[in-house]
Design a protein around this motif. Structure first.
Motif, PDB file in Angstrom:
ATOM      1  N   HIS A 162       1.049  -1.152   0.026  1.00 50.85           N
ATOM      2  CA  HIS A 162       0.120   0.010  -0.010  1.00 50.85           C
ATOM      3  C   HIS A 162       0.772   1.310   0.060  1.00 50.85           C
ATOM      4  CE1 HIS A 162      -2.974   3.179   1.190  1.00 50.85           C
ATOM      5  NE2 HIS A 162      -4.086   1.972   0.916  1.00 50.85           N
ATOM      6  N   PRO A 163       0.757   2.246  -0.742  1.00 50.13           N
ATOM      7  CA  PRO A 163       1.468   3.437  -0.874  1.00 50.13           C
ATOM      8  C   PRO A 163       1.696   3.995   0.620  1.00 50.13           C
ATOM      9  CG  PRO A 163      -0.310   3.656  -2.404  1.00 50.13           C
ATOM     10  CD  PRO A 163      -0.568   2.264  -1.780  1.00 50.13           C
ATOM     11  N   TYR A 164       0.672   3.896   1.388  1.00 48.30           N
ATOM     12  CA  TYR A 164       0.773   4.416   2.767  1.00 48.30           C
ATOM     13  C   TYR A 164       1.848   3.915   3.490  1.00 48.30           C
ATOM     14  CZ  TYR A 164      -0.134   6.192   7.428  1.00 48.30           C
ATOM     15  OH  TYR A 164       0.115   6.642   8.867  1.00 48.30           O
ATOM     16  N   THR A 165       1.792   2.498   3.565  1.00 46.11           N
ATOM     17  CA  THR A 165       2.927   1.793   4.019  1.00 46.11           C
ATOM     18  C   THR A 165       4.001   1.869   3.802  1.00 46.11           C
ATOM     19  OG1 THR A 165       1.294  -0.044   4.135  1.00 46.11           O
ATOM     20  CG2 THR A 165       3.168  -0.577   4.943  1.00 46.11           C
ATOM     21  N   GLN A 166       4.181   2.156   2.195  1.00 45.63           N
ATOM     22  CA  GLN A 166       5.503   2.286   1.765  1.00 45.63           C
ATOM     23  C   GLN A 166       6.112   3.901   2.183  1.00 45.63           C
ATOM     24  OE1 GLN A 166       4.339   2.456  -2.404  1.00 45.63           O
ATOM     25  NE2 GLN A 166       4.167   0.136  -2.630  1.00 45.63           N
ATOM     26  N   GLU A 167       5.147   4.900   2.072  1.00 44.67           N
ATOM     27  CA  GLU A 167       5.674   6.168   2.642  1.00 44.67           C
ATOM     28  C   GLU A 167       5.849   6.109   4.085  1.00 44.67           C
ATOM     29  OE1 GLU A 167       5.956   8.961   0.487  1.00 44.67           O
ATOM     30  OE2 GLU A 167       5.611   7.563  -1.160  1.00 44.67           O
ATOM     31  N   LEU A 168       5.188   5.409   4.836  1.00 47.01           N
ATOM     32  CA  LEU A 168       5.525   5.401   6.086  1.00 47.01           C
ATOM     33  C   LEU A 168       6.937   4.791   6.534  1.00 47.01           C
ATOM     34  CD1 LEU A 168       3.902   6.140   8.623  1.00 47.01           C
ATOM     35  CD2 LEU A 168       3.034   3.997   8.979  1.00 47.01           C
ATOM     36  N   LEU A 169       7.171   3.799   5.816  1.00 47.65           N
ATOM     37  CA  LEU A 169       8.626   2.960   5.861  1.00 47.65           C
ATOM     38  C   LEU A 169       9.434   4.132   5.734  1.00 47.65           C
ATOM     39  CD1 LEU A 169       7.817  -0.404   4.917  1.00 47.65           C
ATOM     40  CD2 LEU A 169       8.857   0.351   6.949  1.00 47.65           C
ATOM     41  N   ARG A 170       9.400   4.517   4.317  1.00 44.15           N
ATOM     42  CA  ARG A 170      10.400   5.499   3.986  1.00 44.15           C
ATOM     43  C   ARG A 170      10.753   6.712   4.910  1.00 44.15           C
ATOM     44  NH1 ARG A 170      10.925   7.755  -1.407  1.00 44.15           N
ATOM     45  NH2 ARG A 170       9.007   8.857  -1.382  1.00 44.15           N
ATOM     46  N   SER A 171       9.458   7.257   5.563  1.00 43.69           N
ATOM     47  CA  SER A 171       9.860   8.500   6.222  1.00 43.69           C
ATOM     48  C   SER A 171      10.182   8.299   7.634  1.00 43.69           C
ATOM     49  CB  SER A 171       8.448   9.174   6.320  1.00 43.69           C
ATOM     50  OG  SER A 171       7.389   8.525   7.242  1.00 43.69           O
ATOM     51  N   THR A 172      10.442   7.021   7.984  1.00 46.88           N
ATOM     52  CA  THR A 172      11.176   6.599   9.203  1.00 46.88           C
ATOM     53  C   THR A 172      12.461   6.765   9.321  1.00 46.88           C
ATOM     54  OG1 THR A 172       9.173   5.191   9.536  1.00 46.88           O
ATOM     55  CG2 THR A 172      11.321   4.735  11.023  1.00 46.88           C
ATOM     56  N   ILE A 173      12.986   7.543  10.331  1.00 53.54           N
ATOM     57  CA  ILE A 173      14.412   7.759  10.267  1.00 53.54           C
ATOM     58  C   ILE A 173      15.053   6.541  11.098  1.00 53.54           C
ATOM     59  CG2 ILE A 173      16.119   9.231  11.292  1.00 53.54           C
ATOM     60  CD1 ILE A 173      14.011  11.409  11.339  1.00 53.54           C
ATOM     61  N   SER A 174      15.978   5.683  10.330  1.00 49.42           N
ATOM     62  CA  SER A 174      16.738   4.710  11.009  1.00 49.42           C
ATOM     63  C   SER A 174      18.103   4.803  10.700  1.00 49.42           C
ATOM     64  CB  SER A 174      16.211   3.391  10.247  1.00 49.42           C
ATOM     65  OG  SER A 174      16.842   3.330   8.953  1.00 49.42           O
ATOM     66  N   LEU A 175      18.970   4.222  11.267  1.00 48.89           N
ATOM     67  CA  LEU A 175      20.293   4.357  11.108  1.00 48.89           C
ATOM     68  C   LEU A 175      20.685   4.198   9.810  1.00 48.89           C
ATOM     69  CD1 LEU A 175      21.676   1.812  13.810  1.00 48.89           C
ATOM     70  CD2 LEU A 175      22.008   4.351  13.601  1.00 48.89           C
ATOM     71  N   SER A 176      20.133   3.650   8.620  1.00 47.57           N
ATOM     72  CA  SER A 176      20.525   3.553   7.423  1.00 47.57           C
ATOM     73  C   SER A 176      19.781   4.852   6.717  1.00 47.57           C
ATOM     74  CB  SER A 176      20.354   2.089   6.792  1.00 47.57           C
ATOM     75  OG  SER A 176      18.930   1.891   7.134  1.00 47.57           O
ATOM     76  N   THR A 177      19.282   5.739   7.188  1.00 52.67           N
ATOM     77  CA  THR A 177      18.559   7.023   6.557  1.00 52.67           C
ATOM     78  C   THR A 177      19.732   7.848   5.972  1.00 52.67           C
ATOM     79  OG1 THR A 177      16.975   6.820   8.224  1.00 52.67           O
ATOM     80  CG2 THR A 177      17.177   8.992   7.124  1.00 52.67           C
ATOM     81  N   THR A 178      19.471   7.996   4.866  1.00 50.89           N
ATOM     82  CA  THR A 178      20.670   8.998   3.995  1.00 50.89           C
ATOM     83  C   THR A 178      20.192  10.215   3.836  1.00 50.89           C
ATOM     84  OG1 THR A 178      20.337   7.995   1.827  1.00 50.89           O
ATOM     85  CG2 THR A 178      22.222   7.301   3.431  1.00 50.89           C
ATOM     86  N   GLY A 179      18.689  10.238   3.670  1.00 55.15           N
ATOM     87  CA  GLY A 179      18.140  11.360   3.226  1.00 55.15           C
ATOM     88  C   GLY A 179      16.590  11.386   3.707  1.00 55.15           C
ATOM     89  N   LEU A 180      16.085  12.647   4.072  1.00 59.66           N
ATOM     90  CA  LEU A 180      14.678  12.635   4.579  1.00 59.66           C
ATOM     91  C   LEU A 180      13.830  12.559   3.672  1.00 59.66           C
ATOM     92  CD1 LEU A 180      15.587  15.432   7.123  1.00 59.66           C
ATOM     93  CD2 LEU A 180      15.128  13.096   7.703  1.00 59.66           C
ATOM     94  N   SER A 181      12.675  11.812   3.854  1.00 56.29           N
ATOM     95  CA  SER A 181      11.371  11.811   3.123  1.00 56.29           C
ATOM     96  C   SER A 181      10.371  11.654   3.866  1.00 56.29           C
ATOM     97  CB  SER A 181      11.445  10.632   2.007  1.00 56.29           C
ATOM     98  OG  SER A 181      10.502   9.667   2.383  1.00 56.29           O
ATOM     99  N   PHE A 182       9.091  12.440   3.153  1.00 57.58           N
ATOM    100  CA  PHE A 182       7.966  12.572   4.274  1.00 57.58           C
ATOM    101  C   PHE A 182       6.758  12.564   3.303  1.00 57.58           C
ATOM    102  CE2 PHE A 182       8.683  17.019   3.178  1.00 57.58           C
ATOM    103  CZ  PHE A 182       9.861  17.213   3.576  1.00 57.58           C
TER     104      PHE A 182
END
Lengths: 345, 307, 447
Positions: free
Chosen positions: A250-270
């Motif tokens: 689901h696009p919402y799940t995708q976006e939610l996962l992408r916007s979560t900041i984790s140790l491998s985050t290299t760029g912010l998305s929201f």
């Protein structure tokens, strides 16, 4: 996960509406899911999506004036109407709850032993102190609380220990189903990790199914068997946790996962915008105003729940069914409503 | 503006019994306010008038005729005394409540914010004042003030101010102390706000909401104390104004001789106004206090949910 | 592996030479008042060393992360910089000016340049003040603008933090805004004075996941636009890794490890840092590995552990780390959570009162229970030792003396490790002894 066992809990078209001054807020609006024995189901979503209401609704812990409807089957038997007296009798014995702030659930004037005695005797009057102690020490041991502390008062424990205590109290009657509402949000990182480990280990020691409500996706990935993603009162995606995290559908799940900041985050998305007003949710798919893949059909018709290849159930027109999309409905939705930062924050 | 909105918000949300209490109280109090404001027109005579058009009033005349509620042993018209008494009572109450409110608010804010020795000493003084029986304290101050400025409305109001001051002080100081620890106060200090600004712009608006309730409850209490002062002859002199308590004490001797009208009406006025003020206070308390307040939750009808 | 967008990082590095703020041996101690009886007599029962000897340099233009659990003193440190926490000792120098000596007017003046963003946006705004007044208040306090000029600058600040159109927000009260909007308003209020340094105390931890990255992005944008320096206080290592240039890991009022973000995350040296990094739940289900979590919780700062404050939780602790009597009690109690009830009851009877162990000491006496001898106690200890021989506790035991009344345990004298260079970072841990110190490598290799 074996599916041979009977579902502990089976929820069909559950709705919980609150009356507000502006009209009815559809906090939970047609939710269906099953919970298998010993399973941990993670429930995630932004705040204001109805996660907490769903959890409380299942336990019949709702404020006056709330409207509850839908069918709940517990251990194969249809449950009495949610919020009825018979339902409440099941609380504690068969249905447990773990809250975010442990100290609010512990009476500062009562010893831990007295908490256990009270809890056990509320459902099994006249049980001897010795048997309560036996049962309590058993769960406390699993929670990592030394038996030497059985006669202590709540204030003698640290924050993490108190949360372990409330979990132990919820478990002592061996309920078949527990709702844990953000049980680690108030705790420190290391303690949070300890509690998550304990919850993940529960199924080995107890035969308890857990609905784990959290906004922390990492916790779900760490501790849950399955995950349900909630948006604006509906479950938009539900399935095996590994599967959902590996390939969210689901696009919402995708976006939610992408916007979560984790140790491998290299760029912010929201995700642009914010969850909708539950009194007047958008027509069609409730996520369409924020969805990067929104199509014309999304703005007019609510999507149909559909099982996709990975085994998860998704409510999204991207997955069809084609037959129900009106001609031209697959065109991208050009006029995405203006989303100023003002609405989002 | 914001303060007003916050103070008034609960009124709109009141429901049920507390709303009726509030309404009944307001009606009663409004009646006396009308009497007090319009005394010149409502009362047929002055409060210390013993004759009209060169004719002396009869002594202890029965109700009826020229004197609606009769006259007392000082030749005063009872109805006029009751009406003028409302003015005296309201004047004293308004002055006393406003005085103790303003003083208590200011002292409480400063004491709570500054803390330290200043706070300790003030708390000690206020607690000492609070420990005295209110009437005793009012009598002492009434005596002292009567010497200095005479036994008028102002001195009665001032002695009542002293009696009720500690209550405001304590409530305001306590809520100031808890508000002082809040993040927005720390934020204000981080912005570089001096103490004066913190008190006036950040603390005031957040501690004021507890004050109106004590105000109305105290008003009822203050009236009782004022009546007691008057009864003891320490209130307002009959030539300075009409005092229900004073009239009541004069009427004591009459009661045994079957003369009921001199005492009943001023007594009833006291009881009625106290009741009215108490109703307003309790009504406000139930409305403003979030613990007691019953919020309106809309009931959802089943039909609504079927789409 | 780049952790930040390259474009944003490249120009920042070169500027980090000029020291903006210099903290030397900073201490913030609070007097602790005990029972109501002690309080009645005004007797102080002890002190909490919220910040206990911290040295830090903050360079202009950098983002310094202060990371630790609650109770680590990270917030107190941030507040001390603004003069909001009572400074017991040490110094804070901001451009020649010494903050610890300032009071009143001078302190208020310096706060024009140092601003703060708070954790809870709902609490940080006066509920009785509308947004226009709140955001513009700093300008009024410092008499920098009024009338139309004030309004213009408020509108400008609101637009800058993304609260646009600003007209919509000017008359709103905090209660009418969402959490993210409130935090934006708090940031607008902080930047309206055009500060140099912004102390952000957990600015995103109370916000929803999906709002957090928006706020972090805003802070990055503001930093670039306004040439800001940040002190970013957080317990969330993931956001610190993304956001900070340097990270200081704090534990119980001390900095235990400090270095550039790249080095700290590539090779965390202090066992505490290692466990913090390990405790972050991973989103990728294929990567999540079973973890070895440190036991227990951050200890009471009013009576910190002897030696290294982390030793009771440290999986790699050894003899020098400061073992003491309280560790024995923890050992016994955690052992008892692993045994069945009957065994516990039996063992509990053998050992007498353990409350005396709560007084920290290098020597512990474990009394035998009624009808039992020191030999019985010794046997229980042997059982515990045999059950988990790798338990770090045993490395701290110098000798055990069995007497009739019980068992006496002498621990090795511990030592409080100082912050020392190790590799590219600085670490306060005995695992990294100063060069030339023969005092002992760890008895077991670090895995």
């Amino acid at each position: 996960m074996s599916t041979t066992g009977q579902d502990v809990l089976s929820v069909r078209d559950l709705r919980v509406w609150y009356g507000t001054e502006r009209g009815a807020a559809r906090a939970v609006d047609g939710v269906s899911f099953d919970l298998r024995p010993g399973e941990i189901l993670g429930l995630v979503g932004e705040s204001g999506c109805g996660k907490t209401t769903l959890g409380r609704g299942l336990l019949g812990l709702l404020p006056r004036g709330a409207f509850v409807d839908g069918d709940v089957t517990f251990k194969g038997k249809p449950m009495p109407a949610v919020a009825s007296k018979e339902y409440r009798a099941l609380r504690g014995a068969e249905l447990g709850m773990i809250f975010q702030e442990p100290m609010t659930r512990l009476n500062p004037l009562m010893r831990i032993s007295e908490h256990f005695e009270e809890t056990v005797r509320a459902h099994h009057p006249g049980v001897s102190r010795e048997r309560v102690r036996h049962a309590a020490l058993e769960v406390l041991r699993v929670m990592g609380i030394p038996p030497t502390r059985y006669r202590s008062y709540p204030h003698e424990f640290s924050g993490g220990m108190r949360q372990r205590l409330t979990i132990a109290l919820a478990l002592v009657l061996r309920p078949a189903f527990i709702v844990a509402d953000e049980p680690t949000t108030a705790l420190d990182v290391l303690v949070e990790a300890q509690i998550i480990k304990i919850l993940a280990d529960l199924r080995r020691e107890f035969d308890t199914s857990l609905l784990l409500i959290t906004h922390n996706l990492g916790i779900v990935s760490e501790a849950c068997d399955r995950v349900a993603v909630m948006y604006a009162g509906r479950i938009v995606e539900i399935g095996d946790a590994r599967q959902v995290f590996r390939s969210p559908q689901h696009p919402y799940t995708q976006e939610l996962l992408r916007s979560t900041i984790s140790l491998s985050t290299t760029g912010l998305s929201f995700i642009p915008g914010s969850p909708p007003d539950l009194v007047d949710p958008p027509a069609g798919c409730r996520f369409h105003p924020r969805c990067p893949h929104a199509m014309r059909v999304c703005a007019t018709q609510a999507p149909v729940p559909l099982e996709v290849a990975g085994g998860q159930r998704v409510e999204c027109w991207l997955h069809g069914p084609e037959s129900q999309v009106p001609p031209g409905g697959g065109e991208p939705l050009h006029v995405r409503e203006e989303l100023s930062v003002a609405d989002e924050a | 503006m914001a303060v007003m909105r916050r103070v008034l918000a609960p009124f709109r949300e009141t429901v049920g019994f507390s709303r009726w209490m509030l309404l009944a109280g307001i009606v009663i109090v409004a009646f006396f306010v009308v009497l007090a404001v319009g005394a010149e027109w409502i009362a047929p005579y002055g409060y210390a008038q013993k004759s009209a058009d060169g004719v002396d009033f009869p002594k202890l005349a029965e109700p009826g005729g020229d004197h609606l509620l009769g006259t007392d042993r000082l030749f005063f018209d009872v109805w006029s005394r009751v009406v003028w008494g409302a003015r005296t009572a309201l004047e004293v109450i308004v002055l006393a409540v406003a005085g103790s409110m303003i003083l208590g608010l200011a002292l409480g804010l400063v004491s709570g914010y500054v803390g330290g020795w200043f706070d300790r000493i003030l708390v000690l003084v206020m607690d000492a004042l609070y420990a005295f029986p209110p009437l005793l304290l009012a009598i002492v101050f009434g005596f002292l003030l009567a010497d200095k400025i005479g036994a008028g409305v102002v001195s009665a109001a001032l002695s009542l101010t002293v009696v009720y001051l500690p209550q405001y002080f304590r409530v305001v100081r306590n809520s100031t102390i808890s508000a002082r620890e809040s993040t927005y106060v720390e934020a204000a200090r981080a912005l570089g706000a001096p103490g004066r600004t913190v008190i006036t712009r950040y603390l005031f608006g957040n501690v004021i909401h507890s004050v109106p309730v004590i105000g109305t409850l105290n008003a009822a209490d203050a009236l009782g104390t004022l009546a007691a002062l008057g009864f003891l002859g320490l209130g307002i002199q009959p030539t300075d104004g009409a005092d229900w308590g004073f009239d009541l004490s004069r009427a004591l001797d009459d009661a045994s001789s079957g003369i009921w009208w001199t005492g009943v009406f001023s007594g009833a006025a006291i009881v009625l106004l106290i009741t009215g003020l108490t109703l307003v206070g309790e009504g406000l308390n139930e409305t403003i206090n979030p613990v007691l307040r019953k919020k309106r939750l809309q009931k959802i009808r089943r039909e609504e949910t079927i789409r | 592996m780049p952790t930040k967008p390259e474009a944003a990082r490249a120009p920042r590095r070169a500027e980090h030479d000029e020291t903006l703020l210099s903290i030397r041996d900073l201490r913030v101690h609070y007097a602790l008042r005990g029972s109501s009886l002690a309080r009645l007599f005004g007797r102080d029962v002890g002190t909490v060393k919220a910040v206990d000897g911290i040295d830090l340099e903050i360079a202009k233009g950098e983002v310094l992360g202060l990371v630790g659990e609650s109770g680590s003193g990270k917030s107190t440190l941030g507040r001390a910089v603004l003069g909001l926490a009572p400074i017991t000792g040490g110094s804070i120098a901001y451009e020649e000016r010494r903050i610890e000596t300032m009071s009143g007017r001078a302190l208020r003046e310096v706060r024009r340049n140092l601003q703060m963003v708070f954790q809870d946006p709902s609490a940080a705004l006066n509920p009785a003040m509308d947004i226009e007044t709140a955001v513009g208040h700093p300008l009024r306090i410092h008499r920098l603008a009024r009338g139309d000029e004030l309004r213009r600058r408020v509108v400008d600040a609101l637009e800058r933090v993304g609260l646009s159109p600003a007209d919509q927000f000017l008359t709103k009260y905090p209660g009418e805004l969402s959490g993210g909007q409130k935090q934006r308003a708090v940031i607008a209020r902080a930047i309206i004075l055009d500060p140099v340094l912004l102390i952000a105390d957990e600015p995103i931890s109370m916000l929803d996941m999906s709002v957090r990255s928006k706020l972090l992005q805003l802070m990055l944008d503001l930093k670039a636009d306004l040439d800001l320096t940040y002190v970013y206080i957080t317990h969330d290592l993931a956001s610190a890794k993304f956001f900070c240039d340097r990270v200081a890991i704090m534990y119980l009022g001390r900095v235990v490890e400090i270095g550039t973000t790249e080095e700290i995350f590539a090779d965390p040296k202090h066992p505490y840092t290692q466990s913090l990094v390990g405790a972050i739940p991973d989103l990728d289900p294929d990567r999540s590995t079973p973890r070895d979590l440190p036991r227990g919780e951050i200890p009471d700062a009013a009576s910190p552990p002897l030696g290294c404050a982390f030793h009771p939780r440290c999986p790699q602790a050894f003899d020098k780390c400061g073992w003491e009597s309280r560790d024995l009690r923890v050992l016994l109690e955690s052992h008892w959570t692993t045994v069945p009830e009957a065994e516990y009851d039996a063992e509990r009877a053998i050992i007498g009162d353990v409350d005396a162990l709560d007084l920290p000491d290098h020597v512990a006496a474990l009394p035998a229970g009624r009808g039992h001898s020191g030999g019985d106690v010794e046997r229980v200890l042997d059982t515990i030792h045999a059950a988990d021989p790798d338990e770090p506790f045993w490395r701290g035991v110098r000798q055990r003396r069995v007497v009739d009344a019980g068992v006496g345990i002498d621990f090795h004298e511990g030592e409080d490790p100082a912050l020392r260079p190790a590799g590219g970072v600085q670490v306060a841990c005995h695992l990294y002894p100063p060069p030339g110190d023969a005092a002992g490598p760890p008895p077991q290799p670090k895995e």
